[in-house]
Enzyme design. Structure first.
Site, PDB file in Angstrom:
ATOM      1  CD1 TRP A 200      -2.762   1.660   0.614  1.00 42.45           C
ATOM      2  CD2 TRP A 200      -1.365   2.397   2.198  1.00 42.45           C
ATOM      3  NE1 TRP A 200      -3.152   2.928   0.948  1.00 42.45           N
ATOM      4  CE2 TRP A 200      -2.309   3.407   1.925  1.00 42.45           C
ATOM      5  CE3 TRP A 200      -0.380   2.633   3.167  1.00 42.45           C
ATOM      6  CZ2 TRP A 200      -2.317   4.632   2.587  1.00 42.45           C
ATOM      7  CZ3 TRP A 200      -0.378   3.862   3.825  1.00 42.45           C
ATOM      8  CH2 TRP A 200      -1.335   4.839   3.541  1.00 42.45           C
ATOM      9  CG  ASP A 367     -12.491  10.363  -1.890  1.00 38.84           C
ATOM     10  OD1 ASP A 367     -12.597   9.357  -1.154  1.00 38.84           O
ATOM     11  OD2 ASP A 367     -11.784  10.385  -2.907  1.00 38.84           O
ATOM     12  NE  ARG A 444     -10.770   2.699   4.897  1.00 37.18           N
ATOM     13  CZ  ARG A 444     -11.162   3.613   4.037  1.00 37.18           C
ATOM     14  NH1 ARG A 444     -11.943   3.305   3.038  1.00 37.18           N
ATOM     15  NH2 ARG A 444     -10.755   4.855   4.165  1.00 37.18           N
ATOM     16  CD1 TRP A 478     -15.085   0.460  -8.365  1.00 35.12           C
ATOM     17  CD2 TRP A 478     -16.874   0.777  -9.651  1.00 35.12           C
ATOM     18  NE1 TRP A 478     -15.795  -0.712  -8.380  1.00 35.12           N
ATOM     19  CE2 TRP A 478     -16.902  -0.551  -9.154  1.00 35.12           C
ATOM     20  CE3 TRP A 478     -17.916   1.199 -10.482  1.00 35.12           C
ATOM     21  CZ2 TRP A 478     -17.913  -1.449  -9.486  1.00 35.12           C
ATOM     22  CZ3 TRP A 478     -18.915   0.294 -10.803  1.00 35.12           C
ATOM     23  CH2 TRP A 478     -18.918  -1.006 -10.310  1.00 35.12           C
ATOM     24  CG  ASP A 479     -11.641   3.538  -3.161  1.00 37.06           C
ATOM     25  OD1 ASP A 479     -10.755   2.716  -3.448  1.00 37.06           O
ATOM     26  OD2 ASP A 479     -11.524   4.395  -2.265  1.00 37.06           O
ATOM     27  CG  ASP A 549      -4.641   5.796  -0.981  1.00 42.84           C
ATOM     28  OD1 ASP A 549      -5.230   6.392  -1.896  1.00 42.84           O
ATOM     29  OD2 ASP A 549      -5.208   5.007  -0.201  1.00 42.84           O
TER      30      ASP A 549
HETATM   31  C1  DGJ Z   1      -8.798   4.853  -0.828  1.00 41.16           C
HETATM   32  C2  DGJ Z   1      -8.530   5.792  -1.955  1.00 41.16           C
HETATM   33  O1  DGJ Z   1      -7.359   5.461  -2.610  1.00 41.16           O
HETATM   34  C3  DGJ Z   1      -8.487   7.211  -1.411  1.00 41.16           C
HETATM   35  O2  DGJ Z   1      -8.150   8.099  -2.443  1.00 41.16           O
HETATM   36  C4  DGJ Z   1      -9.806   7.540  -0.812  1.00 41.16           C
HETATM   37  O3  DGJ Z   1     -10.798   7.540  -1.807  1.00 41.16           O
HETATM   38  C5  DGJ Z   1     -10.162   6.544   0.282  1.00 41.16           C
HETATM   39  N1  DGJ Z   1     -10.050   5.189  -0.177  1.00 41.16           N
HETATM   40  C6  DGJ Z   1     -11.553   6.792   0.810  1.00 41.16           C
HETATM   41  O4  DGJ Z   1     -11.976   5.850   1.684  1.00 41.16           O
END
Ligand code: DGJ
Length: 744
Positions: A200, A367, A444, A478-479, A549
């Site tokens: 990550w 977001d 999470r 879309w996460d 991230d």
């Molecule tokens: C992970 C994403 O990569 C972030 O940019 C953000 O959208 C968070 N999730 C939100 O929970």
């Protein structure tokens, strides 16, 4: 020239496209399909000798007593399991009787213009004018199984895309426990290989090692490619580098569990294979049914890694990415995640939009945290209705406010997830992926929705659609924030549970296809906890993917270098964020953060109302740079000039217009080296005889020599590419500069 031929007298297939050839041969009488050659274009058709079929002691028809010796070294184009090729097999099929040995031999072929899609999966596409396809059908007559191998090539592109269809004609149900997309055998090659690894906030770092004896590979069992591994592998000659040497790249158009491996044999043959990871895979094939694998992309470059990257970029830009924004400059966005996290309301967002719009930013992306009871990341996933306590007047009002300021509005979703603390879970606990009777592991604090079920995906989509129709929302992020575990579906019978992972990914694809079909002008950006699902499959649905991230300008150099090895800069989600950086705590100059993000989709990830006045003042200039250079960055050829991950001091890359008329060079001096005055770099992709002017980003000349004041200096392309230019070293770390090379 694009040409696919079956040479009847030679019993071989020859594919020629751009600068490459790909040759296969059928072993006389036996009917085995072997791989003869893949690489730089060759003029002769008759190269079956490369398969060594006639060399004793291996010719099976002449040496029946040592048939297994033949199997264990023949370069099978699609190797099967259990007959004596003891290297990794591409396919494994269990029949009802428990056997799993298969032998595939040539049955028929078909050559045609254009290319068909793959049912339910993303794939490269092309039309009859620029694309040709070869289908080779192999059969196992005893088992009643066919394997159809597909090869497509695109005019002007040094790549072959492949996939395989397994057809059951056995009259009974069989189980497929392995089905690679492609396998490629190469002979007597002492290769190095590059794979991408990470974590990550540290995705796609480059790792170069030797191809050793035995099997080595990368795979994912997370239900998505993941931060940790990547389906891409390249094999390169020992002396190959950025701009020289032979390089083979393989990538998979897929977003689920994969395995890409190399195997060096006792005879120094190297087998390269990619496809769905077999570990948790078992697919029921009833009589008459078929299974299509994801598509593999094979690239050859005689111009080192750079040539390979440019081929991948062209292929993905021209024959994979689709939709409204494919060839368009994307709106510069500002995302509120690192600005506010969950602590926002409508007023705060409108203030950000207000300030951002005056600086030239074009879209506000809202977001995580706008829905249900989502006040933190412990709850409410699945409850896709607006939280009016946070957003008074809802999304419609917010969109109107944002639009009134001349900006677009974008919105975040995490459609595949469900929180145990959500209305959705309270109503449908069986919709979460879980093993009956076992408490599933949380990540999470969330679980995964069973996307193999159509009732589940229909429901989720109906909510998303309603939200998107309720306001003027022009972008979706879309996460997907956790890997899949505790695999179990209330709807799949025990003997078909091995289909879960692939069906899940197909569920994601189906929903994204619905989304982009129903909202054709929507800009879709995929994301997975940063860049855990940055793959060619996702690019078929949305033209850009959030890279990581980690927005720290230094970490991004390595992430973006690894990503750009395969994917075009137009696809790399990159933003300027605040400092100290939220992922690593490092402070870098605002200019440098801008320069690094300009080589991606470009945007901001900060509270523009709260950063220093000094930084804020730089935004209109960065916005102007984006508009000045984005066409070049998005559509140009990418050249890596220096790599910080190799030299630990200095990073440099170039985007050059296809016609060589201009280039943008980005230099980042990551670590000041004492007593270095300047660094020499050579440029690429220019016209030898054209004359160029070198400009700083403020339009002044980037001076190389003492010159009469006011006299503009010009250099020929040949000078810039062969002799190079000097980049003055900076005072201090993390300093960067842009150089615009412009034809006079
Ligand atoms: C992970 C994403 O990569 C972030 O940019 C953000 O959208 C968070 N999730 C939100 O929970």
């Amino acid at each position: 020239m694009t040409d696919i031929r079956y040479l009847e007298d030679l019993k071989s297939f020859k594919i020629d496209v751009a600068h490459i050839s790909y040759v296969m041969g059928i072993v006389d009488k036996e009917g085995f399909l072997g791989h003869a050659y893949f690489g730089k274009h060759i003029a002769d058709d008759d190269v079956s000798y490369l398969m060594r079929v006639f060399e004793p002691p291996f010719t099976p028809e002449r040496n029946e007593r040592d048939r297994l010796s033949f199997y264990d070294c023949f370069p099978f184009e699609y190797p099967t399991h259990g007959i004596g090729d003891f290297r990794e097999s591409a396919v494994r099929i269990e029949t009802g009787s428990g056997n799993y040995a298969n032998s595939l031999t040539f049955k028929s072929h078909r050559i045609y213009d254009g290319k068909e899609g793959i049912q339910g999966l993303p794939a490269t596409w092309g039309n009859a004018a620029d694309t040709k396809t070869l289908e080779i059908t192999l059969e196992d007559r005893e088992a009643g199984i066919e394997a159809i191998l597909y090869y497509s090539v695109f005019e002007g592109i040094d790549a072959v895309v492949r996939h395989t269809k397994i057809v059951n004609k056995s009259g009974k149900t069989v189980y497929l426990t392995k089905a690679a997309s492609a396998s490629l055998d190469m002979d007597n090659r002492d290769f190095d290989k590059i794979t991408l690894f990470g974590s990550w906030a540290r995705e796609r770092h480059i790792n170069r090692t030797a191809v050793n004896y035995g099997i080595q590979g990368m795979c994912s069992r997370r239900g998505e490619p993941g931060h940790q591994e990547h389906a891409f592998t390249c094999l390169m000659e020992k002396n190959a580098g950025q701009n020289n040497g032979e390089v083979y790249g393989i990538d998979l158009v897929y977003s689920g569990n994969f395995r890409t491996l190399t195997e060096r044999s006792q005879f120094d043959q190297v087998r390269l294979m990619t496809g769905i990871d077999p570990e948790d895979f078992r697919w029921e094939l009833k009589d008459g049914a078929s299974f299509e694998t994801p598509e593999a992309v094979l690239v050859f470059s005689a111009e080192g890694l750079g040539g390979m990257s440019r081929t991948f970029h062209d292929l993905y830009r021209e024959h994979l990415i689709r939709g409204y924004y494919r060839d368009k400059k994307r709106p510069i966005l500002i995302n509120n995640w690192e600005a506010t996290y969950f602590d926002f309301n409508a007023e705060k967002l409108v203030n950000i939009a207000d300030c951002a719009s005056k600086l030239g930013i074009e879209m506000l992306v809202l977001d995580d945290g706008w829905f249900g009871n989502r006040f933190d990341d412990n709850r409410a996933l699945g409850d896709w209705y607006v939280n009016e306590k946070k957003l008074e007047g809802g999304l419609k009002k917010l969109a109107e406010e944002v639009n009134r300021r001349g900006m677009k509005l974008g919105l975040w979703f995490e459609p595949e997830m469900i929180s145990p603390d959500s209305d959705l879970y309270r109503a449908h606990p069986d919709w979460a992926v879980h093993v009956q009777g076992r408490r599933p592991g949380l990540a999470r604090n969330q679980m995964v929705l069973d996307f193999t079920r159509e009732d589940v995906t229909d429901y989720v989509y109906s909510l998303i659609k309603k939200v998107l129709e309720s306001a003027n929302i022009e972008y979706v992020k879309w996460d997907m924030n956790r890997p899949l575990s505790d695999i179990g579906s209330a709807c799949l019978p025990a003997e078909r549970m091995g289909e879960f992972h692939h069906r899940y990914v197909m569920g994601v694809y189906k929903l994204q296809e619905r989304l982009v079909t129903d909202f054709p002008k929507l800009l879709l950006e995929n994301c997975s906890g940063g860049g855990a699902r940055f793959d060619a499959g996702m690019l078929y649905y949305g033209p850009q993917i959030w890279c990581s991230d980690d927005t720290d300008a230094v970490e991004r150099l390595e992430i973006q270098e690894g990503t750009a090895l395969i994917y075009p800069l137009s696809a790399m989600g990159a933003h300027v964020s605040d400092c100290p950086n939220h992922a690593v705590g490092r402070t870098t100059p605002f200019e440098t953060r801008g320069h690094v993000a300009l080589s991606g989709t470009f945007g901001y990830e900060l509270d523009v109302t709260r950063i220093s006045e000094e930084d804020r003042k730089l935004i209109p200039h960065q916005v102007e740079l984006y508009h000045r250079f984005n066409d070049l960055v998005r559509t140009g050829d990418y050249y890596r000039i220096a790599s910080f991950s190799e030299n630990h001091a200095f990073d440099c890359w170039e985007s050059v217009a296809k016609d060589g008329s201009e280039a943008l060079v980005t230099c980042v001096n990551v670590r000041k080296t004492a007593n270095v005055k300047s660094r020499r770099i050579k440029l690429f992709g220019l016209q030898e005889n054209a004359s160029y002017r070198l400009l700083n980003e403020d339009g002044s000349d980037f001076v190389q020599t003492m010159s009469e004041e006011g006299k503009t200096l010009y250099f020929h392309g040949s000078t810039l590419m062969n002799a190079g230019i000097n980049i003055p070293d900076t005072w201090g770390d993390f300093r960067s500069r842009l150089i615009h090379v412009k034809q006079a």
